[in-house]
Design an enzyme around this catalytic site. Sequence first.
Site, PDB file in Angstrom:
ATOM      1  N   LYS A   1      14.085 -13.226   9.258  1.00  0.00           N
ATOM      2  CA  LYS A   1      15.723 -13.305   9.254  1.00  0.00           C
ATOM      3  C   LYS A   1      16.247 -12.024   8.552  1.00  0.00           C
ATOM      4  O   LYS A   1      15.708 -11.542   7.769  1.00  0.00           O
ATOM      5  CB  LYS A   1      16.011 -14.690   8.292  1.00  0.00           C
TER       6      LYS A   1
ATOM      7  N   SER B   1      21.741 -21.508   8.226  1.00  0.00           N
ATOM      8  CA  SER B   1      21.987 -19.898   8.657  1.00  0.00           C
ATOM      9  C   SER B   1      21.024 -18.968   9.238  1.00  0.00           C
ATOM     10  O   SER B   1      21.100 -18.080   9.874  1.00  0.00           O
ATOM     11  CB  SER B   1      22.205 -19.105   7.172  1.00  0.00           C
TER      12      SER B   1
ATOM     13  N   SER C   1      19.462 -24.511   5.842  1.00  0.00           N
ATOM     14  CA  SER C   1      19.437 -23.398   6.543  1.00  0.00           C
ATOM     15  C   SER C   1      18.301 -23.098   7.584  1.00  0.00           C
ATOM     16  O   SER C   1      18.431 -22.068   8.465  1.00  0.00           O
ATOM     17  CB  SER C   1      19.933 -22.046   6.066  1.00  0.00           C
TER      18      SER C   1
END
Length: 491
Positions: free
Chosen positions: A93, A169, A193
């Site tokens: 990520k 996210s 997330s």
Amino acid sequence: MSTSTSSTHASDTSREFSGLAAEYGNYDGLGLADLIAKKEITPLELLRAVRQRVDALNPKLNALCHLFFDKAEAQISQSLGIGPFRGVPFALKDGGLYLAGTITSAGSRIWKDNIADFDSTLVERYKQAGLVIFGKTNSPELGLTTTTESVLFGQTHNPWSLQRTSGGSSGGAAAVVASRIVPMAHGSDGGGSIRIPASCCGVFGFKPTRGRVPLGPTQFESWNGCTQHHVLTISVRDSAALLDVSVGPELGSPYFSPLPQRPFLKEIGTEAGKLRIALVTATPGGTPLDPECKKAVLEAAKLCENLGHSVEETALPIDFALARGAFFAILQVSLARVLDDAATILGRPVCEQDVEPVTWATMQAGTKVASVTYSRAIATLHQIGLAMAKFQRSYDVILSPTLAKPPVALGLMRLSQDVPTWSQEVMEFSPYTALHNVTGQPSMSVPLHWTPDGLPVGVMFSARFGEDATLFRFAAQLERAQPWDKRRPQL
């Protein structure tokens, strides 16, 4: 999107590359590692298959924001780890972790050129496990919202419906896993997330117990311990095996969770026992629950009963308004500190034009939180953790919807809109997940339901602090009873 490539390719020494590219999506990470160990494929061939998938699908999804296949090839030829995932491609990520020689921008224009000169501790462990890191996935600015949309990189699209959110996210990570670009990808979870995008994209998302996975060396906790790192996967066993290679304290750890009694991978296939399950359907704050999300959780409750577990509908003994206020005070102060530190990178204080509107408003709110209020917020979260621990003396697992809605249209929860609208949309979309960040307990979203129009809807299960093994045993049982790996979006 930043890219770097290499024309160096090894000759095909086993099966035809075109055949591999077509079929490698049928395997999870451990399955791919087994093919490599048996010399049926090579790590370089596998990387080439991933690259072909990236070229075909990322223009549709916008899930990967940084690609560095040249570094991945160099890793294969020079420093490939010998762990259980030797040669398996993997994506990080774009936030919270650092890989030397690559950008970590956290979805923000402030850090868009920020190249790390070191590896995070968790990245070192991933590389030792044999993972081949070829790129980074999209996330919203500083992970602040439940969709993956940013001014810097644009919108990430849901593979099941391109006009809908992939969640946030870790939405880029969920999209690359759901589309089978890779069978697993790194994510982080400060308020849901990992679990939110797992629900939106129909994959398995696991948030470990607080302190189980290292975040250092530049920071040892985020949002006062609410944020944890792990992965989104197709299979439960990949998640367990990846947690095995991740766990344990690092030098400087201020605290860490109890070490597991045995590898989590050994929990897969082990009997889950008869679990006492608390069913919680009401949304905190009384916001609406979509009928499909309610149907998903009620069907999951029936499945649990059919598997021999006891299910009791109840309510959590939590003052959610108090919890929400304390959580946001901590988030606001944490963000204000991060953006204050960013002045070192910019050579000046951060200004309103550097960040998106919700980010700026959150920072401004953080500068106004009094020190006593901040200290009280931390104490409040600890007391909420105690209340949950007392509640779970009567229950092994809490079952609830992951989200209050199926994946919604893109644009509703972006950070580039007015704060009241954003706040309302986020609260109505994801009212359940953040509680388990506050308490630090392990929590997972399991893809057990799809709407009539083909949208995935996750169901959330959360265990006691430190009892990640309980969830892995249970998740493997659910996976066997109602497999999801054959469900794939048509792209």
